[in-house]
Design a protein around this motif. Structure first.
Motif, PDB file in Angstrom:
ATOM      1  N   VAL A 373      71.788  17.150  31.613  1.00 31.67           N
ATOM      2  CA  VAL A 373      71.758  16.485  32.917  1.00 31.67           C
ATOM      3  C   VAL A 373      70.877  17.210  33.936  1.00 31.67           C
ATOM      4  O   VAL A 373      70.763  16.779  35.073  1.00 31.67           O
ATOM      5  N   TYR A 374      70.271  18.323  33.509  1.00 34.77           N
ATOM      6  CA  TYR A 374      69.477  19.099  34.457  1.00 34.77           C
ATOM      7  C   TYR A 374      68.396  19.840  33.677  1.00 34.77           C
ATOM      8  O   TYR A 374      68.653  20.326  32.580  1.00 34.77           O
ATOM      9  N   SER A 375      67.200  19.915  34.249  1.00 30.34           N
ATOM     10  CA  SER A 375      66.095  20.578  33.540  1.00 30.34           C
ATOM     11  C   SER A 375      65.300  21.481  34.459  1.00 30.34           C
ATOM     12  O   SER A 375      65.182  21.214  35.655  1.00 30.34           O
ATOM     13  N   PHE A 376      64.747  22.504  33.864  1.00 25.94           N
ATOM     14  CA  PHE A 376      63.757  23.352  34.519  1.00 25.94           C
ATOM     15  C   PHE A 376      62.499  23.350  33.645  1.00 25.94           C
ATOM     16  O   PHE A 376      62.601  23.285  32.419  1.00 25.94           O
ATOM     17  N   ALA A 377      61.352  23.475  34.295  1.00 24.91           N
ATOM     18  CA  ALA A 377      60.133  23.787  33.561  1.00 24.91           C
ATOM     19  C   ALA A 377      60.057  25.307  33.514  1.00 24.91           C
ATOM     20  O   ALA A 377      60.121  25.956  34.558  1.00 24.91           O
ATOM     21  N   VAL A 378      59.974  25.878  32.320  1.00 26.88           N
ATOM     22  CA  VAL A 378      59.999  27.342  32.217  1.00 26.88           C
ATOM     23  C   VAL A 378      58.665  27.890  31.718  1.00 26.88           C
ATOM     24  O   VAL A 378      57.997  27.283  30.886  1.00 26.88           O
ATOM     25  N   SER A 379      58.302  29.038  32.268  1.00 26.51           N
ATOM     26  CA  SER A 379      57.090  29.729  31.817  1.00 26.51           C
ATOM     27  C   SER A 379      57.291  31.219  32.070  1.00 26.51           C
ATOM     28  O   SER A 379      58.166  31.607  32.845  1.00 26.51           O
ATOM     29  N   ALA A 380      56.499  32.031  31.404  1.00 32.68           N
ATOM     30  CA  ALA A 380      56.610  33.478  31.586  1.00 32.68           C
ATOM     31  C   ALA A 380      55.994  33.851  32.927  1.00 32.68           C
ATOM     32  O   ALA A 380      54.978  33.297  33.323  1.00 32.68           O
ATOM     33  N   LYS A 381      56.646  34.790  33.649  1.00 32.26           N
ATOM     34  CA  LYS A 381      56.106  35.217  34.935  1.00 32.26           C
ATOM     35  C   LYS A 381      54.752  35.873  34.733  1.00 32.26           C
ATOM     36  O   LYS A 381      53.862  35.739  35.557  1.00 32.26           O
ATOM     37  N   GLU A 382      54.626  36.597  33.611  1.00 32.08           N
ATOM     38  CA  GLU A 382      53.341  37.230  33.325  1.00 32.08           C
ATOM     39  C   GLU A 382      52.817  36.708  32.008  1.00 32.08           C
ATOM     40  O   GLU A 382      53.557  36.591  31.033  1.00 32.08           O
ATOM     41  N   ARG A 383      51.523  36.426  32.010  1.00 27.57           N
ATOM     42  CA  ARG A 383      50.891  35.829  30.831  1.00 27.57           C
ATOM     43  C   ARG A 383      51.163  36.614  29.559  1.00 27.57           C
ATOM     44  O   ARG A 383      51.371  36.044  28.497  1.00 27.57           O
ATOM     45  N   LYS A 384      51.178  37.949  29.689  1.00 25.07           N
ATOM     46  CA  LYS A 384      51.329  38.780  28.494  1.00 25.07           C
ATOM     47  C   LYS A 384      52.683  38.554  27.814  1.00 25.07           C
ATOM     48  O   LYS A 384      52.871  38.927  26.668  1.00 25.07           O
ATOM     49  N   ASP A 385      53.622  37.935  28.551  1.00 29.56           N
ATOM     50  CA  ASP A 385      54.951  37.698  27.986  1.00 29.56           C
ATOM     51  C   ASP A 385      55.070  36.352  27.273  1.00 29.56           C
ATOM     52  O   ASP A 385      56.141  36.004  26.784  1.00 29.56           O
ATOM     53  N   ASP A 386      53.978  35.580  27.239  1.00 28.53           N
ATOM     54  CA  ASP A 386      54.042  34.226  26.680  1.00 28.53           C
ATOM     55  C   ASP A 386      54.675  34.170  25.290  1.00 28.53           C
ATOM     56  O   ASP A 386      55.552  33.351  25.031  1.00 28.53           O
ATOM     57  N   VAL A 387      54.208  35.062  24.420  1.00 26.98           N
ATOM     58  CA  VAL A 387      54.689  35.018  23.049  1.00 26.98           C
ATOM     59  C   VAL A 387      56.152  35.445  22.984  1.00 26.98           C
ATOM     60  O   VAL A 387      56.979  34.811  22.331  1.00 26.98           O
ATOM     61  N   ARG A 388      56.474  36.504  23.738  1.00 28.17           N
ATOM     62  CA  ARG A 388      57.865  36.957  23.743  1.00 28.17           C
ATOM     63  C   ARG A 388      58.767  35.902  24.348  1.00 28.17           C
ATOM     64  O   ARG A 388      59.909  35.734  23.947  1.00 28.17           O
ATOM     65  N   LEU A 389      58.237  35.164  25.316  1.00 27.02           N
ATOM     66  CA  LEU A 389      59.047  34.116  25.938  1.00 27.02           C
ATOM     67  C   LEU A 389      59.452  33.074  24.906  1.00 27.02           C
ATOM     68  O   LEU A 389      60.628  32.716  24.822  1.00 27.02           O
ATOM     69  N   SER A 390      58.504  32.622  24.097  1.00 24.06           N
ATOM     70  CA  SER A 390      58.893  31.550  23.180  1.00 24.06           C
ATOM     71  C   SER A 390      59.901  32.049  22.157  1.00 24.06           C
ATOM     72  O   SER A 390      60.825  31.320  21.802  1.00 24.06           O
ATOM     73  N   GLY A 391      59.781  33.305  21.722  1.00 27.07           N
ATOM     74  CA  GLY A 391      60.775  33.860  20.807  1.00 27.07           C
ATOM     75  C   GLY A 391      62.143  33.945  21.452  1.00 27.07           C
ATOM     76  O   GLY A 391      63.150  33.549  20.865  1.00 27.07           O
ATOM     77  N   ALA A 392      62.181  34.428  22.692  1.00 25.28           N
ATOM     78  CA  ALA A 392      63.452  34.582  23.396  1.00 25.28           C
ATOM     79  C   ALA A 392      64.087  33.222  23.669  1.00 25.28           C
ATOM     80  O   ALA A 392      65.294  33.043  23.489  1.00 25.28           O
ATOM     81  N   LEU A 393      63.258  32.255  24.068  1.00 24.59           N
ATOM     82  CA  LEU A 393      63.790  30.909  24.319  1.00 24.59           C
ATOM     83  C   LEU A 393      64.414  30.337  23.055  1.00 24.59           C
ATOM     84  O   LEU A 393      65.511  29.780  23.092  1.00 24.59           O
TER      85      LEU A 393
END
Ligand SMILES: Nc1nc2c(ncn2[C@@H]2O[C@H](COP(=O)(O)OP(=O)(O)O)[C@@H](O)[C@H]2O)c(=O)[nH]1
Ligand SMILES: [Mg+2]
Length: 663
Positions: A373-393
């Protein structure tokens, strides 16, 4: 395995602590969040509310019970959804205020649908005011099966000081910090007690003809037969016994433990309900840092550390550690007996709702997931975290069945959806704590589009002479509006090869390029473009030249064709208690929504389903308003329906946002 369910704040986590204390499992009853077994995670303590299920064990009179304390808040309640069908019995914990009875309905309905036997614990009896008969009447409206009061409360003025057990016909006085004291049934309630007991027997007799006979012929049934009926009818879900007490003060808690001891069906019943005989049923997974993944499972078979398990797809896994879970503490086990709840280590493939089998592969009935019922658009605060973000998500979504992750193809954003803003923020906190990734969470973009009102014919000429080889493309486009929802159509009426066949696809590509961003700043749609004329050059014409010419012609055409904005409109089904229906319809109207109608909600007495069209832009925080207007009870489902013209102030704001972004 026992579940504690019910609305937030009713006292479930306190009751867990009280049950542990009364059974002698812990030697001090701590306030919730201050050293209590439940709600010990940083996320729960920061919010002062259970944000995930708590699992703990107690030993009472030689039996071992696993207790699942389900979060009650609508943002977090889903965490226990998979555990409930595996429980032997659920205690619905309620507040003594009749005005709050309706809050119990979602949990009660869920248990009824699952066929899990249930009992009610009326908590905070120290705060109760008014007649318990009124409370029972209010609670009865949310239960499909009759509520059977197992106790009659003893009152001193407004204050409840003890109870009479209606089966045993024994009276007890509550004592602060000590077990209740047996007293004589007070003379002034003797008549009430006789009535209440008779009423209880009548309710039981509805499912026992022999008892009915006895009552009709004024015989007194034996205590054994009364207990036998109570146990059978509770276990079969035919009646819902009601107990009273105060978790905080330990009142009525030992009595409750004794009732659990008698009324809880054996684990075979839950195993049969789930089709999970001889398996372990996974009801939660959690990422435990270095220990890796833990699968919380109800065992319906003997399990030992290192033993082999078969997953539903037939693949094999090995138990890499077996643990007893007590809140946030885990202790290693060598083996687990059937009926226990344990955490299984290192079975990566274990997923919530799956069966891990000691023999061949087995499938559990599908889980009923809640609609986000609720959504956020999520992205890494720092570009270098992009890959780690998708793993963590991926990990955080895997362990929380209420979360969904998807890419919105319209905006190219990663959307994380769940049960409310607090749910998502909590998940992101947990992610930050465990994986050290800083996440940006933003309101998702609305997929605005633009279209045109007028038909326009435009020429696009691309001519460039740079040294040797030049570029030449020349096209004429007839651009016109299409009916809403038709998207884009391209055709040509070229005769005599004025635009050579092999370059017509390039023209179309140029037209599509131009449509990616119309004059207002959003993708254009519902437009037809017809290539009617053009010219070419034997040396300088090329694919890229015609693509450029097509783009120029289209950009010019759109700019003159009276472009206007379209916004996505969703169709919503909003489920609310009928007392809130009119508030909801006006909230929808003030969000530019259009009410399509409302009707009684199927299978939910006292509820309505309101159908409405609502702009997607207005849905982002709608759940918060619905919950505020319905004591947290309301929910909705939304699905894209159509695009509609956006005009006025909203259109200006949307156009301005595009200009700001372009600047
Ligand atoms: N007066 C009173 N307060 C209680 C009792 N049981 C719990 N509470 C309080 O009610 C609040 C919510 O309790 P909690 O166990 O977190 O509720 P949950 O959301 O159902 O888990 C806390 O402030 C408790 O201290 C009780 O028996 N009497
Ligand atoms: Mg709680």
């Amino acid at each position: 395995m026992i579940a504690l369910v019910g609305p937030a704040g009713a006292g479930k986590t306190t009751l867990l602590e009280a049950l542990l204390y009364a059974s002698g499992t812990i030697d001090r009853q701590a306030p919730v969040g201050q050293g209590s077994v439940g709600d010990a995670t940083p996320e729960a303590r920061a919010r002062g509310v259970s944000v995930e299920l708590n699992l703990a064990h107690l030993d009472f009179m030689g039996d071992r019970y696993a207790v699942v304390d389900a979060p009650g808040a609508p943002d977090f309640a889903h965490d226990a959804d998979a555990a409930l069908p595996a429980c032997d019995l659920a205690l619905v914990v309620v507040d003594p205020d009749p005005a709050k009875a309706l809050l119990t309905q979602p949990a009660m309905r869920r248990l009824e649908d699952l066929g899990v036997p249930r009992a009610v614990f009326v908590n905070k009896i120290d705060q109760a005011r008014g007649r318990t008969a009124d409370l029972l009447a209010a609670l009865q409206t949310v239960s499909a099966q009759p509520l059977v009061a197992r106790q009659l409360v003893i009152q001193d003025g407004e204050k409840i000081t003890g109870y009479v057990d209606l089966a045993l016909e024994r009276a007890f006085a509550y004592r602060q910090g000590k077990p209740s004291e047996r007293i004589d049934i007070p003379a002034e309630i003797a008549a009430d007690e006789a009535d209440a007991r008779f009423h209880m027997l009548e309710q039981l007799a509805d499912h026992d003809d022999a008892l009915m006979e006895q009552l009709l012929s004024d015989e007194t049934p034996s205590l054994d037969s009364v207990f036998a009926d109570l146990v059978r009818e509770t276990q079969e879900g035919l009646v819902v016994p009601v107990f009273f007490g105060s978790a905080q003060n330990g009142h009525g808690v030992r009595r409750l433990l004794k009732a659990l001891r008698h009324d809880t069906p054996p684990p075979e019943v839950a195993a049969a309900r789930l089709g999970a005989e001889k398996t372990a049923y996974v009801f939660k997974t959690a990422w435990a840092g270095h220990a890796g993944k833990l699968a919380y499972a109800r065992t319906f078979t003997e399990l030992s550390d290192g033993s082999d398990l078969t997953l539903p797809d037939g693949s094999k896994a090995r138990v890499g550690g077996l643990f007893c879970v007590q809140g946030q503490t885990t202790t290693k086990l060598a083996r687990a007996a059937p009926g226990e709840a344990v955490a299984i280590g290192k079975v990566e493939e274990a997923q919530v709702g799956r069966l891990l089998s000691a023999n061949g592969p087995r499938e559990a009935p599908p889980l009923q997931r809640r609609t986000p019922v609720y959504s956020f658009a999520v992205s890494a605060k720092e570009r270098k975290d992009d890959v780690r973000l998708s793993g963590a998500l991926a990990k955080i979504v895997e362990e929380d069945a209420g979360l969904e992750l998807r890419r919105d193809p319209r905006s190219d954003e990663i959307l994380m959806s769940g049960q409310g803003e607090a749910h998502l923020r909590c998940a992101l906190d947990r992610m930050r704590r465990r994986f050290g990734v800083e996440v940006k969470a933003e309101r998702p973009r609305v997929a605005y589009r633009e279209t045109i009102r007028a038909s326009v014919t435009k020429r696009g000429r691309h001519k460039k002479q740079t040294g040797g080889h030049g570029q030449f493309g020349d096209v004429v486009l007839e651009v016109s509006p299409l009916p809403r929802g038709d998207g884009f159509r391209f055709s040509d009426r070229i005769t005599g090869g004025v635009v050579p066949k092999q370059w017509i696809p390039a023209v179309e590509q140029g037209v599509r390029d131009a449509m990616e961003k119309g004059p207002i700043g959003y993708p254009a749609t519902d437009v037809a473009a017809v290539l009617t004329d053009g010219s070419w050059h034997a040396v300088d014409s090329s694919e890229i030249a015609f693509r450029t010419a097509g783009r120029i012609a289209m950009l010019d055409a759109l700019a003159e064709a009276k472009a206007y904005l379209l916004e996505p409109i969703e169709k919503l089904a909003i489920h609310v208690p009928s007392s809130s229906t009119s508030k909801i319809t006006s909230a929808i109207s003030s969000r530019r929504g259009q009410i399509l109608g409302f009707d009684a909600r199927a299978g939910w007495p006292g509820w309505d389903t309101v159908e409405a069209f609502l702009p997607e832009a207005e849905r982002h925080d709608l759940i918060a308003e619905i919950r505020a207007l319905t004591q947290g009870l309301g929910t909705f489902e939304a699905a894209f329906d159509h695009m509609a013209e956006l005009s006025g102030r909203e259109a200006e704001a949307v156009a301005k946002a595009a200009r700001m972004e372009a600047a």
